[in-house]
Design a protein around this motif. Structure first.
Motif, mmCIF file in Angstrom:
data_model
loop_
_atom_site.group_PDB
_atom_site.id
_atom_site.type_symbol
_atom_site.label_atom_id
_atom_site.label_comp_id
_atom_site.label_asym_id
_atom_site.label_seq_id
_atom_site.Cartn_x
_atom_site.Cartn_y
_atom_site.Cartn_z
ATOM 1 N N PHE A 186 0.841 -1.196 0.000
ATOM 2 C CA PHE A 186 0.000 0.000 0.000
ATOM 3 C C PHE A 186 0.880 1.252 0.000
ATOM 4 C CE2 PHE A 186 -2.759 -3.285 1.624
ATOM 5 C CZ PHE A 186 -3.967 -3.020 1.006
ATOM 6 N N LEU A 187 0.546 2.177 -0.873
ATOM 7 C CA LEU A 187 1.212 3.477 -0.954
ATOM 8 C C LEU A 187 0.183 4.534 -0.602
ATOM 9 C CD1 LEU A 187 3.344 5.571 -1.716
ATOM 10 C CD2 LEU A 187 2.837 5.113 -4.138
ATOM 11 N N VAL A 188 0.403 5.229 0.510
ATOM 12 C CA VAL A 188 -0.581 6.172 1.043
ATOM 13 C C VAL A 188 0.119 7.476 1.410
ATOM 14 C CG1 VAL A 188 -1.997 4.285 1.945
ATOM 15 C CG2 VAL A 188 -0.301 5.377 3.436
ATOM 16 N N GLY A 189 -0.685 8.454 1.778
ATOM 17 C CA GLY A 189 -0.163 9.741 2.204
ATOM 18 C C GLY A 189 -1.227 10.792 1.986
ATOM 19 N N PHE A 190 -1.099 11.931 2.618
ATOM 20 C CA PHE A 190 -2.064 12.989 2.363
ATOM 21 C C PHE A 190 -1.932 13.415 0.904
ATOM 22 C CE2 PHE A 190 -4.247 17.045 2.810
ATOM 23 C CZ PHE A 190 -5.242 16.730 3.711
ATOM 24 N N ILE A 218 -12.217 -0.520 -1.365
ATOM 25 C CA ILE A 218 -13.656 -0.370 -1.153
ATOM 26 C C ILE A 218 -14.366 -1.721 -1.221
ATOM 27 C CG2 ILE A 218 -15.772 0.547 -2.193
ATOM 28 C CD1 ILE A 218 -14.285 3.099 -2.775
ATOM 29 N N ALA A 219 -13.951 -2.585 -2.173
ATOM 30 C CA ALA A 219 -14.574 -3.912 -2.281
ATOM 31 C C ALA A 219 -14.366 -4.705 -1.001
ATOM 32 C CB ALA A 219 -13.992 -4.666 -3.481
ATOM 33 N N ALA A 220 -13.146 -4.623 -0.457
ATOM 34 C CA ALA A 220 -12.867 -5.313 0.802
ATOM 35 C C ALA A 220 -13.691 -4.703 1.935
ATOM 36 C CB ALA A 220 -11.381 -5.232 1.116
ATOM 37 N N GLY A 221 -13.808 -3.388 1.931
ATOM 38 C CA GLY A 221 -14.580 -2.716 2.969
ATOM 39 C C GLY A 221 -16.048 -3.086 2.941
ATOM 40 N N LEU A 274 -3.471 4.772 -3.244
ATOM 41 C CA LEU A 274 -4.582 5.707 -3.088
ATOM 42 C C LEU A 274 -4.258 6.524 -1.842
ATOM 43 C CD1 LEU A 274 -7.272 6.464 -4.436
ATOM 44 C CD2 LEU A 274 -8.413 5.020 -2.764
ATOM 45 N N PRO A 275 -3.934 7.808 -2.003
ATOM 46 C CA PRO A 275 -3.391 8.569 -0.876
ATOM 47 C C PRO A 275 -4.188 8.462 0.418
ATOM 48 C CG PRO A 275 -3.162 9.838 -2.885
ATOM 49 C CD PRO A 275 -3.941 8.603 -3.252
ATOM 50 N N LEU A 276 -5.497 8.701 0.345
ATOM 51 C CA LEU A 276 -6.266 8.752 1.588
ATOM 52 C C LEU A 276 -6.623 7.392 2.158
ATOM 53 C CD1 LEU A 276 -8.441 11.955 1.204
ATOM 54 C CD2 LEU A 276 -6.554 11.537 2.776
ATOM 55 N N ASN A 277 -6.086 6.328 1.570
ATOM 56 C CA ASN A 277 -6.120 5.041 2.289
ATOM 57 C C ASN A 277 -5.333 5.134 3.582
ATOM 58 O OD1 ASN A 277 -7.769 3.599 0.577
ATOM 59 N ND2 ASN A 277 -6.100 2.528 -0.481
ATOM 60 N N ILE A 278 -4.591 6.231 3.763
ATOM 61 C CA ILE A 278 -3.886 6.434 5.037
ATOM 62 C C ILE A 278 -4.884 6.477 6.193
ATOM 63 C CG2 ILE A 278 -3.882 8.983 4.927
ATOM 64 C CD1 ILE A 278 -1.001 8.841 6.075
ATOM 65 N N ILE A 279 -6.113 6.922 5.917
ATOM 66 C CA ILE A 279 -7.147 6.941 6.952
ATOM 67 C C ILE A 279 -7.520 5.522 7.365
ATOM 68 C CG2 ILE A 279 -9.549 7.570 7.439
ATOM 69 C CD1 ILE A 279 -9.179 9.964 5.557
ATOM 70 N N ASP A 280 -7.474 4.594 6.420
ATOM 71 C CA ASP A 280 -7.918 3.220 6.669
ATOM 72 C C ASP A 280 -6.773 2.268 6.989
ATOM 73 O OD1 ASP A 280 -10.836 3.258 6.292
ATOM 74 O OD2 ASP A 280 -10.346 3.938 4.271
ATOM 75 N N LEU A 281 -5.624 2.782 7.378
ATOM 76 C CA LEU A 281 -4.513 1.892 7.708
ATOM 77 C C LEU A 281 -4.845 0.964 8.870
ATOM 78 C CD1 LEU A 281 -1.282 4.046 7.259
ATOM 79 C CD2 LEU A 281 -2.092 2.152 5.838
ATOM 80 N N LYS A 292 3.076 -4.602 3.199
ATOM 81 C CA LYS A 292 4.108 -3.587 3.382
ATOM 82 C C LYS A 292 3.547 -2.240 2.945
ATOM 83 C CE LYS A 292 7.858 -6.888 2.912
ATOM 84 N NZ LYS A 292 9.021 -7.361 2.133
ATOM 85 N N VAL A 293 3.890 -1.210 3.690
ATOM 86 C CA VAL A 293 3.268 0.099 3.497
ATOM 87 C C VAL A 293 4.334 1.155 3.265
ATOM 88 C CG1 VAL A 293 1.803 1.872 4.548
ATOM 89 C CG2 VAL A 293 1.307 -0.553 4.940
ATOM 90 N N LEU A 294 4.062 2.012 2.282
ATOM 91 C CA LEU A 294 4.856 3.216 2.061
ATOM 92 C C LEU A 294 3.994 4.417 2.406
ATOM 93 C CD1 LEU A 294 6.551 2.569 -1.408
ATOM 94 C CD2 LEU A 294 7.712 2.664 0.798
ATOM 95 N N VAL A 295 4.513 5.318 3.220
ATOM 96 C CA VAL A 295 3.806 6.547 3.562
ATOM 97 C C VAL A 295 4.590 7.716 2.974
ATOM 98 C CG1 VAL A 295 3.000 8.061 5.404
ATOM 99 C CG2 VAL A 295 2.831 5.575 5.662
ATOM 100 N N ALA A 296 3.966 8.422 2.034
ATOM 101 C CA ALA A 296 4.601 9.580 1.405
ATOM 102 C C ALA A 296 4.417 10.799 2.303
ATOM 103 C CB ALA A 296 3.994 9.829 0.037
ATOM 104 N N LEU A 297 5.521 11.482 2.562
ATOM 105 C CA LEU A 297 5.503 12.701 3.374
ATOM 106 C C LEU A 297 6.058 13.870 2.568
ATOM 107 C CD1 LEU A 297 6.906 11.350 6.770
ATOM 108 C CD2 LEU A 297 4.503 11.709 6.163
#
Length: 438
Positions: A186-190, A218-221, A274-281, A292-297
């Motif tokens: 997962f690649l996430v970040g604001f 979303i499908a998983a959710g 999907l950047p705002l998947n950071i909310i659903d981490l 494994k997760v990448l968080v873009a800052l």
């Protein structure tokens, strides 16, 4: 059956949104073969060519559209954007100022003209005028029926539920378990934190496939929340799911991925960006503890400024970005949740700062592939060349086709006085992520 659009131009605009650039361009060319003067087809062809980075061809189509349409607003907007990309800023400014001053044109074209005018003024160093243009655009967008119908509190309610109800014990319940489906990365970040650039770096690796912001989670959710009474209260559902349900949720994710992507991974790693998947981490950690997760800052002030300067499709998250103060408030809420949950994650998480990547691409690319468990590929260093061949949907589509540069680093300083009321809100994140205070 969906109702048929009322005009060819409306149909073409929907076509542009639905198809990849090459496909939409081919259909435009078929239309133009029968009617070379059709303004809507000329304009759409110019948009497709611009997204495909065929700028000289795009300008020719846009010029023909303007000539045939007697300064059709949409055609004029497209030509102005192309002139700005070719750094013909005086001509782009004049064209955009005329559009911004016109009455009676479609609201979406008018506020896009204001946004593009803001970018041109920013490049010309007229920062107060640029800020005024972006502010006007945000107000106009905020007044549209599409935005007025959005429940602005939903995003904050979701953040509050995650913060108040989901514990580290909840998130780590299935850590170490084995499942019959793999975990994606997962690649996430604001938004506007460099996620698209990081995605394009990874996409250049032969062992990677990226999702280009498809909402696969979303499908998983939906499967996770199928039996829930309150569809917003994800933490409550995570507390009571068992291993069998988690296995079903994972299968639902991959079924959605196969249907959406339409291709076989062939052993490649799927990077779900999907950047705002950071909310659903928190949910991701529970369901995919092996991911494994990448968080873009990026400097929080540059992030908030860039969000405020950019137009996004309206939804409960993106409507928070129509002004600089509301962008800062939403940033603080989202990244505050991330910092609250970060010590609880059992997934391996790597933070990647935009400024470090544009300063030393190779070092950061090596960190990323090592974290992902991939071997090195020199192709990562020329990611912009491959990106120029793709139809990229995100607002960063033009920037990621250039060699990495530092021009956008510290842009917020040109707007320092507008940040003065926001410094206290953003200061904790500026310090936590290693940036210099104001």
């Amino acid at each position: 059956m969906a109702p048929r659009p009322t005009s060819v131009s409306t149909w073409l605009r929907r076509l542009y949104l639905a198809l990849q650039g090459v496909e939409a361009l081919a259909l435009c060319e078929q239309i133009l073969a029968d009617d070379p003067k059709r303004v809507a087809a000329l304009t759409l062809a110019a948009k497709c060519l611009e997204r495909l980075n065929r700028i000289d061809e795009a300008i020719l189509y846009a010029q023909r559209a303007v000539e045939q349409g007697r300064n059709d607003p949409d055609a004029s907007l497209v030509l102005a954007k192309l002139e700005a990309r070719r750094k013909n800023l005086p001509s782009a400014r004049e064209r955009l100022e005329r559009l911004a001053a016109r009455s009676g044109i479609a609201p979406d074209i008018h506020h896009q003209a204001l946004t593009e005018l803001g970018f041109v003024l920013d490049k010309l160093g007229e920062y107060d005028a640029a800020f005024d243009a972006f502010t006007r655009a945000g107000r106009e967008i905020g007044a549209t029926p599409a935005v007025q119908q959005v429940n602005r509190r939903v995003a904050f309610q979701k953040l509050d539920l995650y913060r108040d109800r989901l514990t580290g014990e909840d998130m780590g319940r299935f850590a170490g378990e084995s499942f019959d489906t793999p975990a994606p990365a997962f690649l996430v970040g604001f938004p506007r934190s460099g996620t698209t650039m990081t995605e394009q770096v990874l996409a250049a690796h032969p062992g990677v496939m990226t999702t280009e912001e498809e909402p696969l989670i979303i499908a998983a959710g939906r499967r996770l929340m199928a039996s829930a009474t309150n569809k917003l209260d994800v933490p409550a559902q995570l507390k009571r799911v068992d291993r069998g349900t988690v296995a079903e949720v994972r299968r639902a994710y991959w079924e959605g991925a196969r249907e959406t992507l339409g291709v076989d991974l062939d052993g490649r790693l799927l990077v779900d960006k999907l950047p705002l998947n950071i909310i659903d981490l928190g949910m991701i950690n529970t369901v995919f503890p092996d991911a494994k997760v990448l968080v873009a800052l990026r400097d929080p002030r540059d992030v908030c400024l860039s969000c405020f300067m950019q137009w996004f499709a309206p939804n409960p998250a993106m409507v928070q970005l129509l002004s600089l103060p509301s962008s800062a408030e939403f940033y603080a809420a989202v990244m505050g949740l991330y910092l609250h949950q970060r010590p609880m994650f059992t997934m391996p998480v790597l933070q990647v700062r935009y400024e470090d990547t544009v300063t030393d691409l190779e070092s950061q690319a090596r960190r990323i592939v090592e974290h992902m468990g991939l071997g090195w590929s020199d192709e990562l260093l020329s990611f912009h060349e491959k990106a120029s061949e793709r139809f990229i949907r995100t607002p960063s589509y033009a920037a990621v086709t250039e060699k990495v540069h530092t021009r956008a680093v510290g842009r917020w300083r040109n707007y320092t006085r507008h940040f003065e009321p926001l410094q206290a809100k953003l200061a904790p994140f500026v310090a936590e992520f290693g940036y210099e205070p104001a």
